[in-house]
Design an enzyme around this catalytic site. Structure first.
Site, PDB file in Angstrom:
ATOM      1  N   HIS A   1      36.621  16.300  19.458  1.00 22.77           N
ATOM      2  CA  HIS A   1      36.429  14.955  19.849  1.00 22.77           C
ATOM      3  C   HIS A   1      35.679  14.617  20.936  1.00 22.77           C
ATOM      4  O   HIS A   1      35.295  13.360  21.504  1.00 22.77           O
ATOM      5  CB  HIS A   1      37.382  13.862  19.488  1.00 22.77           C
ATOM      6  CG  HIS A   1      38.712  13.929  20.475  1.00 22.77           C
ATOM      7  ND1 HIS A   1      39.641  14.743  20.299  1.00 22.77           N
ATOM      8  CD2 HIS A   1      38.744  12.990  21.548  1.00 22.77           C
ATOM      9  CE1 HIS A   1      40.370  14.484  21.368  1.00 22.77           C
ATOM     10  NE2 HIS A   1      40.016  13.353  22.060  1.00 22.77           N
TER      11      HIS A   1
ATOM     12  N   ASP B   1      40.719  20.082  15.695  1.00 24.70           N
ATOM     13  CA  ASP B   1      40.048  19.347  16.563  1.00 24.70           C
ATOM     14  C   ASP B   1      39.826  20.294  17.998  1.00 24.70           C
ATOM     15  O   ASP B   1      39.977  19.984  19.367  1.00 24.70           O
ATOM     16  CB  ASP B   1      41.053  18.271  17.364  1.00 24.70           C
ATOM     17  CG  ASP B   1      40.247  17.083  18.071  1.00 24.70           C
ATOM     18  OD1 ASP B   1      39.114  17.221  18.486  1.00 24.70           O
ATOM     19  OD2 ASP B   1      41.046  16.036  18.587  1.00 24.70           O
TER      20      ASP B   1
ATOM     21  N   SER C   1      41.696  14.704  27.116  1.00 19.80           N
ATOM     22  CA  SER C   1      41.386  15.403  25.918  1.00 19.80           C
ATOM     23  C   SER C   1      40.958  16.737  26.297  1.00 19.80           C
ATOM     24  O   SER C   1      39.791  16.675  27.127  1.00 19.80           O
ATOM     25  CB  SER C   1      40.938  14.764  25.069  1.00 19.80           C
ATOM     26  OG  SER C   1      41.784  13.787  24.510  1.00 19.80           O
TER      27      SER C   1
END
Lengths: 293, 196
Positions: free
Chosen positions: B46, B75, B147
């Protein structure tokens, strides 16, 4: 890389692993389970506010198995509930933690059915003496925790770095921080609950309002008297101003509760009142506060 | 305490900033980990939202990355930059983690480069409503931009890739899943090279 940090990290993980042998997951509310600690063989202590049903309570034990538990009793005032296991399992918590001081490290150890043991770490941010909760109970100490409380943190066992129990974590007693319900309070409440299923609180059966007297002293005026209540039986009237209980003067309701706690249900206490400007003494047999459901 | 500064500094050096304009959804900015010294970067799928995201190193050098592969289920994404002799992560054994262990996360939360946060391992297991796959949950305070960045143990070994914040807990993809993903990526690239 071998370093002090890694050694310390291992030490913490070992303390958590050790304490985890006494920690269970408690399934007594929708969505999030909570945690509890095996305080004595077959006896689990958890946070009262996480018990949302009285039947069909189950716990996930340190060995991963699930077992039904029965609610032995609870005390909303100190936010403690006691569960009993039909087949005792797991190790009781390690008692005898050294006196805790602000700045000491604290770990909260919980359990979930899916992931097993969980841990958070922080410091003890404040310690003070006897503290009355907004729920009306009394904790032997106020131990404020600077560690993050997650949705399932309540009921977790709070330990020091040696793995000894500081108390039970709850998010329900303070808006600003997690609080550890101290081990000594857990022991006291547990004894009462095991003996009679609840914690008895002293009761006079009067409605009181603090007032200032012309001589700058303080007292509490009697606004209502419960018929046949302990104070009514001793002759208390609406309009009496309560100025002392036992040997102590009373200025607010905290003083009254403290005096009733010091004496205990069933004991008699001398109440000093002002009636029509004259001092009178009433001998009241302390009753038990009716329990709401 | 001896060791903490060294661990923190080595972690910052293998953490990169990944900038990709997400095709109209606003520019994505996240973090990544230098997995091989030859320029293989691991981040979240992402975060790597374009085929050629910009990758910025701790020392300010900037590269245009090439997206090698991604796995949207786990992910994860792998990028290549044309660096060499870069400070690469040493993967820790994420199957041997214990609740209570100290952890350090590095990343670029809200655009701050090289921010550190510490905590402990909270638990290891599945997340509610997110299938059976395991996650490393820790008490580090993450923010958007963390992230794709590393979660490391007290040895400085990378034990996971910070991916999500779930009820305030940091959730990281365990290192053993990253190792498998990188191995598959390399195998795919070899297959493509042989086919060519």
């Amino acid at each position: 890389m071998s370093n002090e940090l890694a050694a310390f990290s291992n030490y913490l993980a070992s303390a958590v692993e050790w304490a985890g042998r006494s920690v269970v997951a408690v399934h007594a509310r929708p969505r999030f389970s909570s945690s509890g600690a095996i305080w004595r063989p077959g006896v689990i202590v958890t946070a009262e506010h996480t018990i949302r049903r009285e039947d069909e309570i189950t716990v996930t034990l340190p060995d991963g198995s699930n077992q039904p538990a029965t609610l032995a009793g609870s005390d909303a005032g100190t936010d403690l509930a006691v569960l009993k296991l039909a087949n005792p399992s797991g190790e009781p918590v390690k008692q005898g933690a050294a006196e805790t001081r602000p700045g000491h490290l604290a770990l909260s150890v919980g359990r979930s059915e899916d992931s097993g043991v969980n841990a958070t770490m922080g410091i003890v941010s404040a310690v003070s003496g006897s503290w009355r909760t907004w729920r009306g109970g009394r904790l032997d100490q106020y131990i404020r925790l600077d560690l993050t409380m997650y949705p399932s943190s309540s009921g977790s066992l709070v330990i020091d770095t040696s793995g000894a129990a500081l108390g039970i974590a709850t998010s329900a007693l303070s808006r600003i921080a997690g609080v550890a319900i101290p081990s000594s309070t857990v022991n006291r409440v547990l004894d009462e609950i095991l003996a009679r299923g609840h914690v008895r609180r002293g009761y006079l059966g009067v409605g009181l309002q603090p007032v200032e007297l012309p001589d700058h002293q303080k007292g509490l005026i009697v606004l209502s008297v419960e018929a046949e209540g302990p104070a009514a039986k001793a002759g208390a009237l609406i309009g009496d101003i309560l100025v002392s209980l036992g040997a102590k003067t009373v200025a607010d309701t905290d003083d009254v509760q403290a005096a009733l706690e010091a004496s205990g249900v069933g004991k008699t206490i001398e109440a000093g009142v002002l009636r029509g400007g004259e001092r009178k003494h009433l001998t009241i047999t302390i009753g038990e506060r009716p329990r709401r459901n | 305490m001896q060791g903490f500064g060294e661990v923190a500094e080595s972690l910052r050096r293998l953490t990169v900033q990944v900038l990709s304009d997400g095709g109209g959804r606003g520019s994505g900015s996240g973090s990544g980990v230098i997995w091989h010294s030859s320029g293989l970067i691991v981040t979240n799928a992402h975060v790597a939202r374009s085929r050629d995201p910009e990758v910025k190193l701790w020392d300010g050098r900037q590269f245009t990355g090439q997206l090698l592969s991604f796995d949207s289920d786990r992910d994860l994404a792998a990028l290549r930059i044309s660096g060499n002799g870069l400070p690469a992560a040493v993967a820790g054994d994420s199957s041997a983690l214990r609740p209570g262990e100290l952890v350090i996360a590095s990343g670029n939360p809200m655009g701050f480069a090289g921010a550190l946060t510490t905590g402990v391992i909270h638990s290891i297991g599945p997340l509610p409503g997110m299938g059976r796959q395991g996650w490393v949950r820790s008490t580090v305070r993450l923010a958007p931009g963390n992230s794709g960045g590393p979660l490391a143990n007290a040895h400085g070994h990378v034990i996971g890739i910070n991916t999500a914040i779930v009820y305030g807990l940091g959730a990281a993809v365990p290192a053993h899943d990253v190792i498998r993903f990188v191995r598959e990526t390399i195998a795919q690239l070899r297959g493509r090279a042989e086919a060519a």
